[in-house]
Design an enzyme around this catalytic site. Structure first.
Site, PDB file in Angstrom:
ATOM      1  N   CYS A 193      -5.223  13.685   4.450  1.00 45.80           N
ATOM      2  CA  CYS A 193      -3.762  13.751   4.515  1.00 45.80           C
ATOM      3  C   CYS A 193      -3.303  15.162   4.142  1.00 45.80           C
ATOM      4  O   CYS A 193      -3.772  15.730   3.158  1.00 45.80           O
ATOM      5  CB  CYS A 193      -3.157  12.724   3.560  1.00 45.80           C
ATOM      6  SG  CYS A 193      -1.352  12.713   3.624  1.00 45.80           S
TER       7      CYS A 193
ATOM      8  N   CYS B 258      -3.187  11.689  -5.586  1.00 46.11           N
ATOM      9  CA  CYS B 258      -3.785  10.951  -4.469  1.00 46.11           C
ATOM     10  C   CYS B 258      -5.167  11.438  -4.041  1.00 46.11           C
ATOM     11  O   CYS B 258      -5.348  12.606  -3.686  1.00 46.11           O
ATOM     12  CB  CYS B 258      -2.838  10.973  -3.274  1.00 46.11           C
ATOM     13  SG  CYS B 258      -3.436   9.892  -1.948  1.00 46.11           S
TER      14      CYS B 258
ATOM     15  N   CYS C 165      -0.926  -5.945   4.164  1.00 46.37           N
ATOM     16  CA  CYS C 165      -0.349  -4.601   4.111  1.00 46.37           C
ATOM     17  C   CYS C 165      -1.340  -3.586   4.654  1.00 46.37           C
ATOM     18  O   CYS C 165      -2.505  -3.578   4.246  1.00 46.37           O
ATOM     19  CB  CYS C 165      -0.028  -4.224   2.667  1.00 46.37           C
ATOM     20  SG  CYS C 165       1.000  -5.422   1.835  1.00 46.37           S
TER      21      CYS C 165
HETATM   22  N1  SAM Z   1       0.882   8.214   2.940  1.00 44.70           N
HETATM   23  C1  SAM Z   1       1.870   7.260   2.748  1.00 44.70           C
HETATM   24  C2  SAM Z   1       2.856   7.626   1.667  1.00 44.70           C
HETATM   25  O1  SAM Z   1       2.551   8.431   0.817  1.00 44.70           O
HETATM   26  O2  SAM Z   1       3.935   7.059   1.688  1.00 44.70           O
HETATM   27  C3  SAM Z   1       1.329   5.863   2.469  1.00 44.70           C
HETATM   28  C4  SAM Z   1       0.096   5.691   1.623  1.00 44.70           C
HETATM   29  S1  SAM Z   1       0.213   6.213  -0.078  1.00 44.70           S
HETATM   30  C5  SAM Z   1      -1.465   6.111  -0.580  1.00 44.70           C
HETATM   31  C6  SAM Z   1       1.030   4.818  -0.865  1.00 44.70           C
HETATM   32  C7  SAM Z   1       1.278   4.883  -2.346  1.00 44.70           C
HETATM   33  O3  SAM Z   1       0.063   4.719  -3.047  1.00 44.70           O
HETATM   34  C8  SAM Z   1       1.861   6.144  -2.942  1.00 44.70           C
HETATM   35  O4  SAM Z   1       3.238   6.258  -2.747  1.00 44.70           O
HETATM   36  C9  SAM Z   1       1.529   5.963  -4.408  1.00 44.70           C
HETATM   37  O5  SAM Z   1       2.577   5.277  -5.055  1.00 44.70           O
HETATM   38  C10 SAM Z   1       0.281   5.077  -4.392  1.00 44.70           C
HETATM   39  N2  SAM Z   1      -0.891   5.799  -4.902  1.00 44.70           N
HETATM   40  C11 SAM Z   1      -1.641   6.700  -4.259  1.00 44.70           C
HETATM   41  N3  SAM Z   1      -2.636   7.164  -5.035  1.00 44.70           N
HETATM   42  C12 SAM Z   1      -2.520   6.520  -6.228  1.00 44.70           C
HETATM   43  C13 SAM Z   1      -3.244   6.574  -7.452  1.00 44.70           C
HETATM   44  N4  SAM Z   1      -4.275   7.388  -7.616  1.00 44.70           N
HETATM   45  N5  SAM Z   1      -2.854   5.778  -8.452  1.00 44.70           N
HETATM   46  C14 SAM Z   1      -1.793   4.951  -8.301  1.00 44.70           C
HETATM   47  N6  SAM Z   1      -1.072   4.874  -7.178  1.00 44.70           N
HETATM   48  C15 SAM Z   1      -1.422   5.648  -6.151  1.00 44.70           C
HETATM   49 FE1  SF4 Z   2      -0.891  11.483   1.781  1.00 44.21          FE
HETATM   50 FE2  SF4 Z   2      -1.717  10.262  -0.412  1.00 44.21          FE
HETATM   51 FE3  SF4 Z   2       0.559  11.603  -0.445  1.00 44.21          FE
HETATM   52 FE4  SF4 Z   2       0.404   9.305   0.965  1.00 44.21          FE
HETATM   53  S1  SF4 Z   2       0.234   9.518  -1.253  1.00 44.21           S
HETATM   54  S2  SF4 Z   2       1.333  11.227   1.623  1.00 44.21           S
HETATM   55  S3  SF4 Z   2      -1.733   9.422   1.627  1.00 44.21           S
HETATM   56  S4  SF4 Z   2      -1.479  12.474  -0.107  1.00 44.21           S
END
Ligand code: SAM
Ligand code: SF4
Ligand code: DTB
Length: 351
Positions: A70, A77, A114
């Site tokens: 991403c 993330c 989901c």
């Molecule tokens: N890329 C899209 C976005 O950011 O909206 C969708 C996927 S993203 C992985 C969805 C959510 O996962 C993020 O908004 C965040 O709240 C949660 N998330 C991602 N990494 C995480 C982590 N290490 N610990 C807890 N929540 C996490």
């Molecule tokens: Fe990309 Fe992770 Fe951010 Fe979603 S939360 S926009 S997957 S970097």
């Protein structure tokens, strides 16, 4: 101690039955957080019972349909291409592969499926495949949810027309702290996508992450933003940061577990008719912490041994805990609800 109860009931902001507020001040939210723990939990649980059966928890299953690589720089993330987390990137899955997983989810008793993609926003060329996934999942009688990053008004409309029930798009933290965690998009971008989703007629799933080094006022600010949206999100995921090696937040300090429970409780009081989801971070929470979270108003979980890329508790341990606590998985309340309850949950717990 009489005085503490009296003071709480007169000075602590609340909602009366049927009242859904959208005008919370930061001060009011901070006052909720600042209450003695027992007063806060009592208030939250009382609100919970006005809108929900306290012994039911909604169960969703999560699948990563496009993993890693991403371009965004979200500091928490593992899927950002900017951090070396050892994650292997995977292209958008084939429709049939996704439906195979959805069938397994339905068979295990989940009511919502989901699908998450590690995108900043979907490309136009990916939309037909994504639309076909939504249609396929709905045809199995499951509620559908997607999280694909930012959407244009047209993309939101297209997903809605395909039958997508929920769109997940988290505000993640307060507007003030956002820039400390993400620099590749703005808070306003997130709010605009939420507007597009709502205007297209889909249900909104939006919440955030705690334990990223934010202050209590940032947790209050996140909940204030969510509750002051023109309509509350139907679903509010509260994620506890999963510290992944290689991300900038890999060594973040532990958040006090009671502060996590407080966040659930305040979310429950401010958005009393919404499902509050105990989301990422459950692997690190013991059974007592889960039980306290359910008492504080959490009434939804992700079920299955993996979230998007990180581990989640085993399905049978969740079901064993449900059985011990007398909790039942919530059944679907939409048209296609099965005539009889799924037997799979307690079967899993008994094994
Ligand atoms: N890329 C899209 C976005 O950011 O909206 C969708 C996927 S993203 C992985 C969805 C959510 O996962 C993020 O908004 C965040 O709240 C949660 N998330 C991602 N990494 C995480 C982590 N290490 N610990 C807890 N929540 C996490
Ligand atoms: Fe990309 Fe992770 Fe951010 Fe979603 S939360 S926009 S997957 S970097
Ligand atoms: C949400 O709020 N939490 C889920 C879901 N929405 C998509 C994702 C949690 C991801 C945790 C880190 C991972 O497994 O990659």
């Amino acid at each position: 101690m009489q005085s503490s109860v009296a003071a709480t009931t007169t000075s602590t902001p609340s909602s009366s039955p049927g009242e859904i507020r959208h005008d919370w001040s930061r001060q009011e939210v901070e006052a909720l957080f600042a209450q003695p723990f027992n007063d806060l939990l009592f208030q939250a649980h009382t609100e919970h019972r006005k809108y929900f059966d306290p012994n039911q928890v909604q169960v969703s299953t999560l699948l990563s349909i496009k993993t890693g690589a991403c371009p965004e720089d979200c500091a928490y993330c593992p899927q950002s291409t900017r951090y070396d987390t050892g994650l292997e990137a995977e292209a958008l899955m084939e429709i049939e592969q996704v439906l195979e997983q959805a069938r397994a989810a339905a068979a295990s008793g989940a009511t919502r499926f989901c699908m998450g993609a590690a995108w900043r926003s979907p490309k136009q060329r990916d939309m037909p495949q994504v639309v076909a996934m939504v249609k396929g999942v709905r045809a199995l009688g499951l509620e559908s949810c997607m999280t694909l990053g930012m959407l244009t008004r047209e993309q939101a409309q297209e997903l809605s027309e395909a039958g997508l029930d929920y769109y997940n798009h988290n505000l993640d933290t307060s507007p003030e702290f956002y820039g400390d965690v993400i620099t590749t998009r703005t808070y306003q971008d997130r709010l605009e996508t939420l507007d597009h989703v709502r205007d297209a007629g889909m249900k909104v799933c939006s919440g955030g992450i705690v334990g990223m080094g934010e202050k209590q006022t940032d947790r209050a600010g996140l909940l204030q933003q969510l509750a002051n949206l023109p309509q509350h999100p139907e679903s509010v995921p509260i994620n506890m940061l999963v510290r992944v090696q290689g991300t900038p937040l890999e060594a973040e300090a532990d958040l006090d577990p009671f502060e996590f429970i407080r966040t659930i409780a305040v979310a429950r009081i401010m958005m009393p008719a919404s499902h509050v989801r105990l989301s990422a971070g459950r692997e690190e929470m013991n059974e007592q912490m889960h039980a306290l979270a359910y008492f504080a108003g959490a009434n939804s979980i992700f079920y299955g041994e993996k979230l998007l890329t990180t581990p989640n508790p085993q399905a049978n341990s969740d079901m064993a805990l449900f059985a011990r606590l007398g909790i039942e998985p919530e059944r679907r309340h939409v048209e296609q609800a099965p005539a009889t309850p799924s037997p799979h949950f307690y079967d899993a717990a008994a094994r």
